[in-house]
Scaffold this motif. Sequence first.
Motif, PDB file in Angstrom:
ATOM      1  N   ASN A   1      73.782  -7.185  14.765  1.00  0.00           N
ATOM      2  CA  ASN A   1      73.963  -8.585  15.140  1.00  0.00           C
ATOM      3  C   ASN A   1      74.059  -8.670  16.654  1.00  0.00           C
ATOM      4  OD1 ASN A   1      74.360 -11.350  14.598  1.00  0.00           O
ATOM      5  ND2 ASN A   1      76.565 -11.124  14.892  1.00  0.00           N
ATOM      6  N   LEU A   2      73.165  -9.445  17.278  1.00  0.00           N
ATOM      7  CA  LEU A   2      73.143  -9.649  18.725  1.00  0.00           C
ATOM      8  C   LEU A   2      73.615 -11.071  19.006  1.00  0.00           C
ATOM      9  CD1 LEU A   2      69.597  -8.162  19.456  1.00  0.00           C
ATOM     10  CD2 LEU A   2      71.757  -6.942  19.152  1.00  0.00           C
ATOM     11  N   VAL A   3      74.755 -11.200  19.660  1.00  0.00           N
ATOM     12  CA  VAL A   3      75.326 -12.517  19.926  1.00  0.00           C
ATOM     13  C   VAL A   3      74.897 -12.977  21.307  1.00  0.00           C
ATOM     14  CG1 VAL A   3      77.444 -13.864  20.096  1.00  0.00           C
ATOM     15  CG2 VAL A   3      77.277 -11.994  18.452  1.00  0.00           C
ATOM     16  N   ILE A   4      74.178 -14.086  21.355  1.00  0.00           N
ATOM     17  CA  ILE A   4      73.669 -14.629  22.614  1.00  0.00           C
ATOM     18  C   ILE A   4      74.681 -15.583  23.238  1.00  0.00           C
ATOM     19  CG2 ILE A   4      71.732 -15.825  23.692  1.00  0.00           C
ATOM     20  CD1 ILE A   4      71.052 -13.137  22.308  1.00  0.00           C
ATOM     21  N   SER A   5      75.348 -16.372  22.409  1.00  0.00           N
ATOM     22  CA  SER A   5      76.377 -17.300  22.874  1.00  0.00           C
ATOM     23  C   SER A   5      77.325 -17.558  21.717  1.00  0.00           C
ATOM     24  CB  SER A   5      75.745 -18.615  23.348  1.00  0.00           C
ATOM     25  OG  SER A   5      75.228 -19.336  22.240  1.00  0.00           O
ATOM     26  N   ASP A   6      78.302 -18.452  21.930  1.00  0.00           N
ATOM     27  CA  ASP A   6      79.256 -18.750  20.866  1.00  0.00           C
ATOM     28  C   ASP A   6      78.594 -19.363  19.642  1.00  0.00           C
ATOM     29  OD1 ASP A   6      81.234 -17.783  22.428  1.00  0.00           O
ATOM     30  OD2 ASP A   6      82.197 -19.696  22.863  1.00  0.00           O
ATOM     31  N   THR A   7      77.422 -19.930  19.807  1.00  0.00           N
ATOM     32  CA  THR A   7      76.767 -20.620  18.697  1.00  0.00           C
ATOM     33  C   THR A   7      75.410 -20.028  18.318  1.00  0.00           C
ATOM     34  OG1 THR A   7      75.800 -22.224  20.238  1.00  0.00           O
ATOM     35  CG2 THR A   7      77.923 -22.801  19.234  1.00  0.00           C
ATOM     36  N   THR A   8      74.970 -18.991  19.032  1.00  0.00           N
ATOM     37  CA  THR A   8      73.635 -18.441  18.789  1.00  0.00           C
ATOM     38  C   THR A   8      73.699 -16.935  18.611  1.00  0.00           C
ATOM     39  OG1 THR A   8      72.651 -20.160  20.164  1.00  0.00           O
ATOM     40  CG2 THR A   8      71.277 -18.250  19.654  1.00  0.00           C
ATOM     41  N   SER A   9      73.136 -16.442  17.537  1.00  0.00           N
ATOM     42  CA  SER A   9      73.035 -15.006  17.338  1.00  0.00           C
ATOM     43  C   SER A   9      71.707 -14.688  16.665  1.00  0.00           C
ATOM     44  CB  SER A   9      74.195 -14.484  16.478  1.00  0.00           C
ATOM     45  OG  SER A   9      74.118 -14.986  15.164  1.00  0.00           O
ATOM     46  N   TYR A  10      71.237 -13.475  16.897  1.00  0.00           N
ATOM     47  CA  TYR A  10      70.039 -12.953  16.247  1.00  0.00           C
ATOM     48  C   TYR A  10      70.463 -11.715  15.463  1.00  0.00           C
ATOM     49  CZ  TYR A  10      67.138 -16.064  19.001  1.00  0.00           C
ATOM     50  OH  TYR A  10      66.558 -17.186  19.545  1.00  0.00           O
ATOM     51  N   SER A  11      69.993 -11.599  14.230  1.00  0.00           N
ATOM     52  CA  SER A  11      70.530 -10.556  13.369  1.00  0.00           C
ATOM     53  C   SER A  11      69.524 -10.151  12.300  1.00  0.00           C
ATOM     54  CB  SER A  11      71.811 -11.079  12.703  1.00  0.00           C
ATOM     55  OG  SER A  11      72.305 -10.146  11.775  1.00  0.00           O
ATOM     56  N   THR A  12      69.636  -8.888  11.859  1.00  0.00           N
ATOM     57  CA  THR A  12      68.901  -8.474  10.672  1.00  0.00           C
ATOM     58  C   THR A  12      69.462  -9.173   9.437  1.00  0.00           C
ATOM     59  OG1 THR A  12      70.375  -6.562  10.437  1.00  0.00           O
ATOM     60  CG2 THR A  12      68.300  -6.214  11.611  1.00  0.00           C
ATOM     61  N   GLN A  13      70.745  -9.480   9.449  1.00  0.00           N
ATOM     62  CA  GLN A  13      71.368 -10.142   8.307  1.00  0.00           C
ATOM     63  C   GLN A  13      70.797 -11.544   8.087  1.00  0.00           C
ATOM     64  OE1 GLN A  13      73.275  -8.947   6.075  1.00  0.00           O
ATOM     65  NE2 GLN A  13      73.730 -10.827   4.962  1.00  0.00           N
ATOM     66  N   HIS A  14      70.447 -12.245   9.185  1.00  0.00           N
ATOM     67  CA  HIS A  14      69.841 -13.573   9.044  1.00  0.00           C
ATOM     68  C   HIS A  14      68.525 -13.490   8.265  1.00  0.00           C
ATOM     69  CE1 HIS A  14      72.957 -14.854  11.571  1.00  0.00           C
ATOM     70  NE2 HIS A  14      72.360 -14.837  12.730  1.00  0.00           N
ATOM     71  N   ILE A  15      67.781 -12.396   8.470  1.00  0.00           N
ATOM     72  CA  ILE A  15      66.525 -12.204   7.739  1.00  0.00           C
ATOM     73  C   ILE A  15      66.819 -12.047   6.251  1.00  0.00           C
ATOM     74  CG2 ILE A  15      64.536 -10.670   7.435  1.00  0.00           C
ATOM     75  CD1 ILE A  15      64.826  -9.992  10.455  1.00  0.00           C
ATOM     76  N   MET A  16      67.836 -11.228   5.943  1.00  0.00           N
ATOM     77  CA  MET A  16      68.216 -11.035   4.536  1.00  0.00           C
ATOM     78  C   MET A  16      68.576 -12.364   3.883  1.00  0.00           C
ATOM     79  SD  MET A  16      67.853  -7.805   4.379  1.00  0.00           S
ATOM     80  CE  MET A  16      67.730  -6.476   5.585  1.00  0.00           C
ATOM     81  N   THR A  17      69.363 -13.166   4.592  1.00  0.00           N
ATOM     82  CA  THR A  17      69.828 -14.438   4.038  1.00  0.00           C
ATOM     83  C   THR A  17      68.673 -15.406   3.814  1.00  0.00           C
ATOM     84  OG1 THR A  17      71.952 -14.163   5.176  1.00  0.00           O
ATOM     85  CG2 THR A  17      71.399 -16.379   4.412  1.00  0.00           C
ATOM     86  N   PHE A  18      67.775 -15.515   4.809  1.00  0.00           N
ATOM     87  CA  PHE A  18      66.666 -16.457   4.719  1.00  0.00           C
ATOM     88  C   PHE A  18      65.762 -16.137   3.536  1.00  0.00           C
ATOM     89  CE2 PHE A  18      62.401 -17.978   5.820  1.00  0.00           C
ATOM     90  CZ  PHE A  18      62.673 -19.311   6.089  1.00  0.00           C
ATOM     91  N   PHE A  19      65.476 -14.838   3.333  1.00  0.00           N
ATOM     92  CA  PHE A  19      64.595 -14.428   2.237  1.00  0.00           C
ATOM     93  C   PHE A  19      65.373 -14.176   0.940  1.00  0.00           C
ATOM     94  CE2 PHE A  19      61.893 -13.484   5.900  1.00  0.00           C
ATOM     95  CZ  PHE A  19      60.674 -13.981   5.467  1.00  0.00           C
ATOM     96  N   LYS A  20      66.650 -14.530   0.942  1.00  0.00           N
ATOM     97  CA  LYS A  20      67.500 -14.438  -0.251  1.00  0.00           C
ATOM     98  C   LYS A  20      67.458 -13.043  -0.872  1.00  0.00           C
ATOM     99  CE  LYS A  20      67.262 -19.377  -1.155  1.00  0.00           C
ATOM    100  NZ  LYS A  20      67.018 -20.471  -2.134  1.00  0.00           N
ATOM    101  N   TYR A  21      67.510 -12.038   0.002  1.00  0.00           N
ATOM    102  CA  TYR A  21      67.610 -10.642  -0.401  1.00  0.00           C
ATOM    103  C   TYR A  21      66.431 -10.193  -1.275  1.00  0.00           C
ATOM    104  CZ  TYR A  21      72.226 -11.264   1.528  1.00  0.00           C
ATOM    105  OH  TYR A  21      73.261 -11.553   2.388  1.00  0.00           O
TER     106      TYR A  21
END
Length: 255
Positions: A154-174
């Motif tokens: 998980n790469l946190v860019i700001s308090d409200t923005t992050s880029y993550s491998t987990q976001h990919i998992m969530t979007f594609f519903k595992y």
Amino acid sequence: MNKYRYFLQIMMLALISCNDNKTGDECSYKLANEPNNDSFYITYELDGVPQTFYQLGHAGHAGLTGSTPLTTDGEGNTITHCRSSYEFDDLLPEGTEMTYKQSAVYLIFQNIQVLNSAPKPWHELDLRDFSFTFAAPGEMSATDTAYMTGVAINLVISDTTSYSTQHIMTFFKYDYPTIFSSVLKPDENYLNITNIIPLEGDCIGNYIIEGTFATTVSSYVNPDAQPIVAEDGTVIPQQLTYLKVTGGRFRFLTQ
């Protein structure tokens, strides 16, 4: 809710201590609650831009571990999902006062263990030749443990923005077959442990972990959000924004 905090809550559900024991006096390798040592770091290029961050101490969840018992195997053993999280941030210039901000990088390791006693820390397992998949479990279920051994970044860019491998998992519903064939192809997305250094003396029970990695991360998009409809009636589906992480290296301390 802040999507980054939601991510951490998911990854750290049902935490139960499974830290290894240390003997002797306080270890000479000591992490502060804010980065003050450039010996332990994570470095990579994010879309071609070099990035380097340094490990935090316990206030930053350094080596925080937890486990979730899933089921028993009928022989008195418990199948357990175990996690270990490591956090990295900017190195503060000397004399700079620490102010609160979101941390820059999390590495969260996971593995399945069949136990008849306390979970064994992941870094004590035989991982030198093990290539971690960028995977994380959806629902904690013993019916499918294939993707519960892996790592999330998980790469946190700001308090409200992050880029993550987990976001990919969530979007594609595992949907792992789709994810690993189209987004996180194994030949381009990997994390390898290259060295596990056990410390001696007062630092027994601590390890220095070294390795390399590369992956794709994405922004957060709610997979159940309604498509956007333009003024002309065109339906615009929800889409992830991807960034490439390349040339990654890390060296961190377990405590």
